[in-house]
Write an enzyme that holds these catalytic residues in place. Sequence first.
Site, PDB file in Angstrom:
ATOM      1  N   ASP A  16       0.844  -1.187   0.000  1.00  0.00           N
ATOM      2  CA  ASP A  16       0.000   0.000   0.000  1.00  0.00           C
ATOM      3  C   ASP A  16       0.885   1.244   0.000  1.00  0.00           C
ATOM      4  O   ASP A  16       1.981   1.213  -0.536  1.00  0.00           O
ATOM      5  CB  ASP A  16      -0.927  -0.045   1.232  1.00  0.00           C
ATOM      6  N   HIS A  50      -3.616   5.841   3.600  1.00  0.00           N
ATOM      7  CA  HIS A  50      -4.429   4.682   3.251  1.00  0.00           C
ATOM      8  C   HIS A  50      -3.846   3.394   3.824  1.00  0.00           C
ATOM      9  O   HIS A  50      -4.551   2.585   4.439  1.00  0.00           O
ATOM     10  CB  HIS A  50      -4.564   4.581   1.731  1.00  0.00           C
ATOM     11  N   VAL A  67      -7.891   2.633  16.949  1.00  0.00           N
ATOM     12  CA  VAL A  67      -8.642   1.555  16.310  1.00  0.00           C
ATOM     13  C   VAL A  67      -8.171   0.194  16.820  1.00  0.00           C
ATOM     14  O   VAL A  67      -6.971  -0.065  16.948  1.00  0.00           O
ATOM     15  CB  VAL A  67      -8.465   1.613  14.773  1.00  0.00           C
ATOM     16  N   ALA A 156      -7.400  -8.533  -8.781  1.00  0.00           N
ATOM     17  CA  ALA A 156      -8.358  -9.569  -8.392  1.00  0.00           C
ATOM     18  C   ALA A 156      -8.648 -10.551  -9.519  1.00  0.00           C
ATOM     19  O   ALA A 156      -9.319 -11.561  -9.296  1.00  0.00           O
ATOM     20  CB  ALA A 156      -9.657  -8.917  -7.922  1.00  0.00           C
ATOM     21  N   VAL A 161      -6.013 -15.550  -6.635  1.00  0.00           N
ATOM     22  CA  VAL A 161      -6.133 -14.346  -5.815  1.00  0.00           C
ATOM     23  C   VAL A 161      -7.590 -14.188  -5.393  1.00  0.00           C
ATOM     24  O   VAL A 161      -8.502 -14.383  -6.201  1.00  0.00           O
ATOM     25  CB  VAL A 161      -5.653 -13.099  -6.582  1.00  0.00           C
ATOM     26  N   SER A 209     -11.513  -1.507  -0.046  1.00  0.00           N
ATOM     27  CA  SER A 209     -10.254  -1.557   0.705  1.00  0.00           C
ATOM     28  C   SER A 209     -10.499  -2.066   2.111  1.00  0.00           C
ATOM     29  O   SER A 209      -9.785  -2.933   2.619  1.00  0.00           O
ATOM     30  CB  SER A 209      -9.629  -0.156   0.769  1.00  0.00           C
TER      31      SER A 209
END
Length: 355
Positions: A16, A50, A67, A156, A161, A209
């Site tokens: 990422d 992100h 979190v 994807a 995957v 995401s």
Amino acid sequence: MWEVSAGQGVTVAVIDTGVDASLPELHGQVLPGKNVSELRGGAHRDTDGHGTAMAALIAGTGRSGGVTGLAPKSRILPVRTGAGVTLTSGKDMVQAVEFAATSDARIVNLSVATEIPSSETEDIHKALREAVGEGKLIFAGIGNTGKSGNAASLLAQVPGVVGVAAVDKMGKVADFSAHGPEVALAAPGVDITVPCKQGTGYCDTEGTSNATAIASASAALIWSEHPDWTANQVLRVMMETAGKPETGKVPSKYVGYGTVRPRKVLLDKEGDPGPPAVNPLMAAREQPSSAGPGPDGPPKTGTADGKGEAQPAAQADGNGGGKALWPIAGGAGAAALLTAAVLLVRRRKAQTKNP
């Protein structure tokens, strides 16, 4: 579920925008990693936010009111690919996947979208195929183009995957979530609280995401409890125990084999891991789809109350506010928390979309 497994012993590679390891809830959770981009700073620098948000959803500890991720004892291997979640070159993605494939990470999280020349597509696909062959379990967001062209993520589309779609708190596929044969599983992706990209406070977000990160964390929980299983076996039990669409074909082009339910494996001891060397997604392609009683339209999944709708979680009110993430159905007559409580000292609400 955490009484059985919290993801200990499992590393998730997050390819990422980097991961800010100084975030309180990520302190001690992030390995050194690698920066494969040409940007300044190492893998722990994240100018976009992100990658940090995805890492928190997976392995956040909740420290200092931050979190709490679904697998808070797992570890994050950050692989920094660029300044944003959309790439203009496939070179750094190839390098990132190759690095993850040779690392100790068992799971690879791809909560990213790619816009690359067609000439570079095969290089990325080749790297992903080789990573699957190395025994990595790779989750890739299907993308947020469900209402604007419905172009599934290139990542994807690779056999083996796991393409991940997003569902809302009622178990219904999100309208922004792309659909097609690439979808293998679904996970919560709407009203998910993460650290804001601006670097202060916490924001409510939506996107595949988020769903991808939660799917990766679900796999980490299962693999931690069953460390001798292969990626194929972890994926197979996830597919078997997923909350199936109420109507239409399985796999569904909207939610694949259904919404992830790790509690069915960890607490109810359901799911047959099956043969270790057979990829269940590839094997399933050779089998006919099972048909339900209705058309293959946007479905609801799960059976929390026998009607296919998960029940809302209670609001957490400690430390001046906060929010408990909602549950996904865990079986008829029961609704178990999938993402656990997210307790926040401060939270600034905003609606943003995570590819």
